[in-house]
Structures are given as C-alpha cells and as structure tokens.
Design a protein around this motif. Structure first.
Motif, PDB file in Angstrom:
ATOM      1  N   ASP A  70      53.508  53.643 -31.507  1.00 52.76           N
ATOM      2  CA  ASP A  70      53.007  54.776 -32.288  1.00 52.76           C
ATOM      3  C   ASP A  70      51.693  55.327 -31.741  1.00 52.76           C
ATOM      4  O   ASP A  70      51.379  56.503 -31.926  1.00 52.76           O
ATOM      5  CB  ASP A  70      52.761  54.340 -33.739  1.00 52.76           C
ATOM      6  N   LEU A  71      50.937  54.453 -31.110  1.00 56.24           N
ATOM      7  CA  LEU A  71      49.609  54.874 -30.652  1.00 56.24           C
ATOM      8  C   LEU A  71      49.236  54.111 -29.386  1.00 56.24           C
ATOM      9  O   LEU A  71      49.394  52.890 -29.323  1.00 56.24           O
ATOM     10  CB  LEU A  71      48.558  54.581 -31.741  1.00 56.24           C
ATOM     11  N   THR A  72      48.792  54.862 -28.410  1.00 55.83           N
ATOM     12  CA  THR A  72      48.265  54.239 -27.196  1.00 55.83           C
ATOM     13  C   THR A  72      46.763  54.100 -27.335  1.00 55.83           C
ATOM     14  O   THR A  72      46.092  55.006 -27.846  1.00 55.83           O
ATOM     15  CB  THR A  72      48.615  55.111 -25.968  1.00 55.83           C
ATOM     16  N   VAL A  73      46.244  52.954 -26.934  1.00 54.23           N
ATOM     17  CA  VAL A  73      44.796  52.731 -26.990  1.00 54.23           C
ATOM     18  C   VAL A  73      44.331  52.211 -25.632  1.00 54.23           C
ATOM     19  O   VAL A  73      44.942  51.297 -25.073  1.00 54.23           O
ATOM     20  CB  VAL A  73      44.431  51.705 -28.085  1.00 54.23           C
ATOM     21  N   THR A  74      43.254  52.781 -25.109  1.00 51.65           N
ATOM     22  CA  THR A  74      42.706  52.297 -23.835  1.00 51.65           C
ATOM     23  C   THR A  74      41.209  52.034 -23.962  1.00 51.65           C
ATOM     24  O   THR A  74      40.523  52.628 -24.785  1.00 51.65           O
ATOM     25  CB  THR A  74      42.922  53.319 -22.700  1.00 51.65           C
ATOM     26  N   GLY A  75      40.744  51.152 -23.101  1.00 55.25           N
ATOM     27  CA  GLY A  75      39.326  50.806 -23.122  1.00 55.25           C
ATOM     28  C   GLY A  75      38.645  51.055 -21.793  1.00 55.25           C
ATOM     29  O   GLY A  75      39.122  51.856 -20.983  1.00 55.25           O
ATOM     30  N   PHE A  76      37.535  50.393 -21.597  1.00 51.80           N
ATOM     31  CA  PHE A  76      36.813  50.480 -20.327  1.00 51.80           C
ATOM     32  C   PHE A  76      35.889  49.280 -20.214  1.00 51.80           C
ATOM     33  O   PHE A  76      35.154  48.983 -21.152  1.00 51.80           O
ATOM     34  CB  PHE A  76      35.976  51.767 -20.261  1.00 51.80           C
ATOM     35  N   ASP A  77      35.972  48.607 -19.109  1.00 52.80           N
ATOM     36  CA  ASP A  77      35.094  47.493 -18.711  1.00 52.80           C
ATOM     37  C   ASP A  77      35.883  46.310 -18.187  1.00 52.80           C
ATOM     38  O   ASP A  77      35.512  45.713 -17.183  1.00 52.80           O
ATOM     39  CB  ASP A  77      34.182  46.982 -19.840  1.00 52.80           C
ATOM     40  N   GLY A  78      36.965  45.973 -18.917  1.00 50.13           N
ATOM     41  CA  GLY A  78      37.715  44.812 -18.478  1.00 50.13           C
ATOM     42  C   GLY A  78      37.050  43.513 -18.851  1.00 50.13           C
ATOM     43  O   GLY A  78      36.950  42.598 -18.045  1.00 50.13           O
ATOM     44  N   ILE A  79      36.559  43.410 -20.081  1.00 46.16           N
ATOM     45  CA  ILE A  79      35.954  42.155 -20.530  1.00 46.16           C
ATOM     46  C   ILE A  79      37.060  41.144 -20.824  1.00 46.16           C
ATOM     47  O   ILE A  79      38.237  41.496 -20.916  1.00 46.16           O
ATOM     48  CB  ILE A  79      35.075  42.363 -21.781  1.00 46.16           C
ATOM     49  N   ASP A  80      36.673  39.893 -20.953  1.00 50.74           N
ATOM     50  CA  ASP A  80      37.648  38.820 -21.162  1.00 50.74           C
ATOM     51  C   ASP A  80      38.537  39.098 -22.372  1.00 50.74           C
ATOM     52  O   ASP A  80      39.754  38.928 -22.321  1.00 50.74           O
ATOM     53  CB  ASP A  80      36.930  37.479 -21.366  1.00 50.74           C
ATOM     54  N   ALA A  81      37.905  39.521 -23.440  1.00 52.90           N
ATOM     55  CA  ALA A  81      38.660  39.744 -24.670  1.00 52.90           C
ATOM     56  C   ALA A  81      39.717  40.832 -24.484  1.00 52.90           C
ATOM     57  O   ALA A  81      40.792  40.781 -25.072  1.00 52.90           O
ATOM     58  CB  ALA A  81      37.712  40.108 -25.809  1.00 52.90           C
ATOM     59  N   ALA A  82      39.420  41.801 -23.647  1.00 55.41           N
ATOM     60  CA  ALA A  82      40.374  42.878 -23.387  1.00 55.41           C
ATOM     61  C   ALA A  82      41.584  42.340 -22.635  1.00 55.41           C
ATOM     62  O   ALA A  82      42.731  42.651 -22.951  1.00 55.41           O
ATOM     63  CB  ALA A  82      39.701  43.987 -22.581  1.00 55.41           C
ATOM     64  N   GLU A  83      41.311  41.523 -21.657  1.00 58.53           N
ATOM     65  CA  GLU A  83      42.391  40.924 -20.886  1.00 58.53           C
ATOM     66  C   GLU A  83      43.267  40.097 -21.812  1.00 58.53           C
ATOM     67  O   GLU A  83      44.499  40.143 -21.766  1.00 58.53           O
ATOM     68  CB  GLU A  83      41.796  40.046 -19.781  1.00 58.53           C
ATOM     69  N   HIS A  84      42.598  39.357 -22.654  1.00 60.37           N
ATOM     70  CA  HIS A  84      43.303  38.492 -23.589  1.00 60.37           C
ATOM     71  C   HIS A  84      44.196  39.303 -24.519  1.00 60.37           C
ATOM     72  O   HIS A  84      45.307  38.891 -24.869  1.00 60.37           O
ATOM     73  CB  HIS A  84      42.279  37.687 -24.394  1.00 60.37           C
ATOM     74  N   ALA A  85      43.708  40.461 -24.900  1.00 61.95           N
ATOM     75  CA  ALA A  85      44.456  41.286 -25.843  1.00 61.95           C
ATOM     76  C   ALA A  85      45.497  42.161 -25.133  1.00 61.95           C
ATOM     77  O   ALA A  85      46.252  42.868 -25.783  1.00 61.95           O
ATOM     78  CB  ALA A  85      43.495  42.166 -26.643  1.00 61.95           C
ATOM     79  N   GLY A  86      45.511  42.118 -23.808  1.00 58.90           N
ATOM     80  CA  GLY A  86      46.463  42.943 -23.071  1.00 58.90           C
ATOM     81  C   GLY A  86      46.132  44.426 -23.135  1.00 58.90           C
ATOM     82  O   GLY A  86      47.005  45.284 -23.049  1.00 58.90           O
ATOM     83  N   LEU A  87      44.883  44.715 -23.257  1.00 56.18           N
ATOM     84  CA  LEU A  87      44.446  46.106 -23.379  1.00 56.18           C
ATOM     85  C   LEU A  87      44.590  46.849 -22.055  1.00 56.18           C
ATOM     86  O   LEU A  87      44.266  46.317 -20.993  1.00 56.18           O
ATOM     87  CB  LEU A  87      42.976  46.124 -23.825  1.00 56.18           C
ATOM     88  N   THR A  88      45.060  48.064 -22.119  1.00 58.29           N
ATOM     89  CA  THR A  88      45.027  48.926 -20.939  1.00 58.29           C
ATOM     90  C   THR A  88      43.595  49.415 -20.783  1.00 58.29           C
ATOM     91  O   THR A  88      43.015  49.997 -21.701  1.00 58.29           O
ATOM     92  CB  THR A  88      45.956  50.137 -21.115  1.00 58.29           C
ATOM     93  N   THR A  89      43.024  49.161 -19.635  1.00 59.56           N
ATOM     94  CA  THR A  89      41.605  49.472 -19.478  1.00 59.56           C
ATOM     95  C   THR A  89      41.261  49.605 -18.004  1.00 59.56           C
ATOM     96  O   THR A  89      42.096  49.373 -17.132  1.00 59.56           O
ATOM     97  CB  THR A  89      40.745  48.368 -20.132  1.00 59.56           C
ATOM     98  N   VAL A  90      40.050  50.001 -17.745  1.00 60.59           N
ATOM     99  CA  VAL A  90      39.560  50.027 -16.370  1.00 60.59           C
ATOM    100  C   VAL A  90      38.643  48.831 -16.221  1.00 60.59           C
ATOM    101  O   VAL A  90      37.690  48.677 -16.991  1.00 60.59           O
ATOM    102  CB  VAL A  90      38.773  51.317 -16.093  1.00 60.59           C
TER     103      VAL A  90
END
Lengths: 367, 367
Positions: free
Chosen positions: B290-310
DNA sequence: GTAGGGAACGTTAACGGTTCAGAAGACCAT
DNA sequence: ATGGTCTTCTGAACCGTTAACGTTCCCTAC
C-alpha cells in the motif's frame, strides 16, 4: 589567512601604537577602554587577519584550559555502541556545555601502556570511567596535579567518586530471585581483566577481577546466595571480553550447554541479558517460565523488552561527575577539599523476565 | 600534591644544579643526556612532586595542542542518540586515537551565538559536522588559523570537505521509485533551519534551507521528479525539527492525513523512515503493497528492518575527516595546500519497503 | 701533537598572552 | 590652588616550556 601566524597581539599593538594591554583589554575587558579605541583595535585586527588571542597562550597565563579530559580505555568502537557508556558521555557533555568547557576524549588505546596522551592533554581536570583498576592511564591521570572524578571505580583516598552502590543494588536483585525460589543460578559477566579470557571463571579470578564494578557485583551475589545455602563455588560464571548482544548470546549458550539445570541467568549488564534472551528463544526456552533472565543498567532497550533489571541513571552519573569536577565553590580555599563520594540511586525493575522456577512453582503453588 | 603547583621545570633544575634544558631533555630526549643524570632528574622530580612538563606550556612552545576540536551544534542529547552522528564521532575518534591526539567536543549550545568556546579551544584543527550553513560557531571556526575539515557541508573555498554526493545518491533513489511507477510522492525531512518549524514546507523554504544536506536532497529530488513530469510544487514535504522515531511517525501521520493519495514516502533519514513505518503499521497500511517507504543513511536498524535506503558509511566519513586533518604530508611546505574534497561512496539498498504502487501495478502488470 | 668528531650539557631567545599596580590627564568640588 | 576621583591607557613581570645553537670535554686516528 595567507600569512600563517604572523599577526600577534604584540604586532597588532605596535601597528596601532598602543600597548599590548590595551589590545588584550579590547578582547577581554571592553569596559577598560574607550569604545572608539576598541573599535579601532578590532577593525585593525580584522585588517591584519589577527584571529584574536591565542587560546593556548591564554591558557598558560590564566591556568585554565577550558576543557576537561575523559579517560575511557574501553575500545572506542564498543564504548560508542554501549548505551550505558553513551549515557555517561552525554550527561558529562551536558554538564560541561552548561559550564562552557569542552570535553576531550583522551587518546588512550586500550591495550597500550603509552600514557603520553594523558601527559600531553591540556585540561583542567579528568573524569575516569570504566577502566580497570590497574590501568596505566588511570595511574597517569592520578599523577597529574588537577582535580579528578572517577566513575564506577573503587574509592580512592582524596579522589572524588560517583557511582551507585553496586553491592546493595545487586543484592536487592539477588533477593528478588531468592524469594522467587531460584537456587540453581548462572551468571554472565563482562570482562574481568585487560586480557581476553572468555569462558568460565574460577573463584579466584572473580575475587581478583580488575574491573571494580564486575568484582563488586560478583562478590555481592556470592554473599547473598551463600546466605541462603547456595555453594557459590558450584555456581557457573561465564565471562565475555566484548560487550555485545552476540557475546551475551554465546555466553548464555556456553553456560546453559554445560549447566542445563540452571533456572535463572543473572547478567551484569542489560546488553548481555538481552543477548541471553535471544539465545533462550533460539533454544525454545520460554522466559520466564523455563528460564529467568535479569540484567543491570536499565537501558531503554531493556525497558522495552520488559527485562527484570536494576536501573541506574547513567546520564545522571555523567552529569554528577561533571558538576562535581566543575563546581566552583570547591577548590577555592587552600588545602584539598575532602574528597566527595556521591552514591546514586538505583531501582529494581521487576519485568516480565523473572518468575519462580518450574520446580519451585510446583512446590509453592502446586497441589 | 599538597603543594599545589610549586615544582616547575626551572625549580627542579635549580634544585639539581643543572640547566632547564637538561631537565626538559630528561623527559623529551633521553638520548641527549647520560642515563645517570636522567635517573637523578627523574628521581628528584618524584621527590619534589614535579608531575612532568606542563602540557599547556609545552603546547605554547611547540605549537601543537595534541587535540582537535569537533563542532557539533546539534543538541547533544540527540547527537548521542543518532546512529549517524555517533558513527561519525566513532570514526573520527578512531582516526585520532591512531594518531595519538584527543578529540575535544566543543562547548557550543545549539541556539546560542556565544562562540567563546570556539575561541578558547586549544586545538590543532577542527572538524565540523551537521551544523547549519549560517551557524555562528562555524563562522568562528573558519576564523581560526588552523586547518579545518567540514563534513556534509557545502563546499567552501580552501576548506577540506568530506561527504557523499548527496544529490547523485538521492537521485538514484528517486529513479528507483520512478521506475517502480511512483508519481504521487511525499517527503519527510529533517530540520531546515535553526528555528523549530514543524509541518509542511513551502517551496521557498526548501530552496533556502540552511542545512546543506537537506537542501541538496530536496532539490535533487525535485529535479528528478520534475524530469518525469511531476509538478514539485504539488508534492507535500513535511519537516521535523527533532530527529526521533516518534517525529518520523508524526510527520508521516501529518502528511498522509492530508495526502492519502501518496504512494511513496521518501524520508531524508532512516530514523524518520523507521518512524514512518511504525505509523504505516498503525494505519494498517501494508508496506510496500500500500505504501513505499525509503530512508537515507543505511544504519544498522534500517538494514535489520529491510528498509530501502541509500547507505553511506558514516564511520568512514568520520575517519576520513580525521585522517585528512591529521595527515602530516600535507601542510608541510609553505603555502596552503589546495583544499581537498573527498566524495564518499553511497549505495542504493533495495529493501522490502519499496514496490510498485497499486495503481501502477495494475497498469503495468494487470490484465 | 693535533685535527676531527661526537657526547653531554648550557645559553639565549622566544612562544603569545594576562594581570596588577600605577601614570597621565580630565573633571569636579572645596 | 588643592585634593580627590574617574577614565583611559601603559610598563613590566610573569605563565612554564622548548628550539636552535653553543660550549666544553674527552677520545680516537693519523
């Protein structure tokens, strides 16, 4: 900027035809000279590229460096990942910021005994946190003729100290477990010496641990459990040099593999405890039904996980240390002020990770 | 210790009947005097309670302070909680530790324009991170005649700079979303000025943002999406002064409440994105269906959450800055070395939080 | 017997400020 | 004219060290 280091207070004074004192006053005591002259001084300074009084020269004369040193011989990578250490750093930084002084992280590589960094640091005082009792850097700090505050270290004569009453705190936790009925316990602790020595810990090593906090907690635990008839020499204690979730998990694994009868895992830090929880889950052990796990520190993640632990305000610890060090009302009159020992509050958090052991439960509440 | 500051190098020399130089050499150049005399000097020093050469006096003479200053005008409490800032600090501390120099956190309260702390810091150089372009402390640092490295700041003439190519990095991310078919997007960004101004951001405010990184990313995003026909002035952008998960969540809520048609939420930091994920869950929005979410930084927590990010290595950022500042091969010959600009690698992590929008999916793959 | 050379220690001159006790002049009241 | 008080600025004494040379002395080689 081009002319690296040419303009100085003296050259500026010469250029202006005034005394060095006047230039100095233009920066430090505006009320000591006429506004016009002051303006002229500042204007000429700008023209000549004079960046203002040199901080080091000023420090030499005023005997104030405007910074305090923080000794932290923990591996920096871990210090910056450990919520407890970060809390201390944050509290200290806040206290210093309020006082307008900087916090200098001393260069002190963990294994090294190169204390030049301590000798070279131009600071007005030191805060020492989380170093082994016999660390050469600590010795070097104590040699320096500036005030020092130690955190979580053994009490030293004439040295200010900040920290919780570790023995009392963990004794409360111990009795919590004792009252729940636990007698078969295991302990996970952090490093006990500067050398890596992962694994089971002998009684002698517990007694001789070079990290005050760990030693104190182990001894207090032993006392508490011996009081209720547990032979401490039979209690497995596993040490880990590093302080990560993975290390907590692997320590728990090592302990439980060898001692499956254990009903409660007491960890000397929340990080280790959270790692132990992960290992418990991997083994399909239900917490707290099959296994009780406790921590120490009360970090955010522990609260979030509902961990039974002892909470202490690490931020307060850093802040107190900073305020103690910077308190201007002390060190005024001649003679060293009697050393102050600040004991911080701790609180037992009874979370969802502690419950009576299966056998005890049956014994107490069963038919 | 009793006799506060009595023993000095000169008094020691007098006591011993040797020159000051000899005493100095006893500490700094053992090869310049006979071992016996050296031993006698050190022995007498111990007896007189002389703690070794005064660091500040030495710094004045040698023109080396043995420390570098770190300017971080972010609220300290947040800086110490932000994984990105911590990574930078860690990398910097490691580089400095290797070189045997300290890292001094400058006292610089966020809102204040009291730059005395910068003027008073006895350091050999500065690293500036995460401050608004117009921060008075930054200006004060640039005034000081010592080398400076800025991180994630706009390029300044003659000043070394370290950072990723923010525009390129986020453009890659933008095209990832564009190719997925997203045209109805929303943006969550961090603070754009020193004043708190939570809420929707006008086009003008985006252009005039005082935080380089945020401004660059917003502008690059605008360019990318305008290229494919999106009218940027219709794209909702929500700003948050603080940088926590809760703020990310509340920003997402504010944006989605007003713009339910949005199919992708681009966040300028992982923390905000993780907060947005939490809000999506609260609304029972499936991510990425339903919703795409992206981040920026690539911190550990983002990797863990499978976040699309830079992803960018913040640790490397700090380390590069430190090495650049301390590199002894530069600043040797006269004349300022041409300023160096180090551009760090970034990488698009395609995680589990980005997918084609529902409508586009139907359009592209539907019957 | 002396030139050459290194080891061991000393002399001198900064390094760049701050501080305190005045000096010089102005202004005012007596 | 005298004395007192301000304001404004100066002189000289530090703060504690190190860098760059000198000097002295002894030893070795030719």
């Amino acid at each position: 900027m081009r002319t690296r280091r040419q303009a100085t207070l003296a050259s500026l004074a010469a250029e202006l035809g005034v005394s060095r004192t006047t230039v100095s006053n233009a920066y430090n005591r505006p009320d000591q000279l006429s506004p016009e002259l002051r303006h002229r001084v500042l204007e000429t300074a700008r023209k000549l590229g004079y960046p203002g009084p040199d901080p080091v020269a000023r420090s030499l004369r005023t005997r104030k460096a405007g910074a305090i040193g923080l000794l932290l011989t923990e591996n920096l990578s871990y210090a910056f990942r450990d919520p407890a250490a970060l809390g201390v750093l944050e509290g200290l930084a806040l206290a210093c910021e309020d006082a307008g002084v900087g916090v200098q992280l001393l260069p002190a590589r963990p294994g090294t005994s190169d204390v030049a960094g301590v000798h070279r640091a131009g600071v007005d005082g030191f805060v020492v946190y989380s170093v082994p009792d016999d660390d050469p850097h600590l010795l070097a700090v104590l040699q320096r003729p500036v005030p020092t505050v130690i955190i979580d270290q053994p009490v030293l004569p004439e040295i200010d100290r900040v920290g919780p009453d570790d023995a009392a705190a963990i004794t409360t936790l111990a009795y919590h477990l004792i009252e729940l009925g636990h007698r078969e316990i295991g302990v996970l602790c952090m490093r006990l010496s500067r050398e890596r020595r992962d694994g089971f810990v002998s009684l002698a090593r517990q007694r001789e641990a070079h990290y005050h906090v760990q030693r104190t907690r182990l001894i207090a635990l032993a006392e508490a459990f011996e009081t209720v008839g547990v032979d401490w020499s039979t209690v497995p204690v596993v040490e880990r040099f590093e302080h990560t979730l993975d290390d907590g998990a692997s320590a728990a694994r090592q302990l439980l593999d060898a001692n499956p009868q254990v009903t409660a895992l007491i960890c000397t830090s929340d990080i280790l405890a959270l790692g132990a929880l992960a290992e418990a889950q991997r083994r399909s052990l239900r917490v707290p039904a099959d296994l009780t796990v406790t921590g120490f520190d009360g970090i955010d993640a522990a609260e979030h996980a509902g961990l039974t632990t002892v909470s202490q305000s690490v931020r307060e610890k850093g802040r107190s240390a900073g305020e103690l060090l910077l308190d201007p009302t002390r060190r005024t009159n001649a003679g060293p002020p009697s050393a102050q020992v600040i004991t911080l509050e701790t609180e037992l958090w009874t979370g969802k990770t502690s419950a009576p052991p299966r056998t005890a439960e049956q014994h107490w509440f069963g038919p």
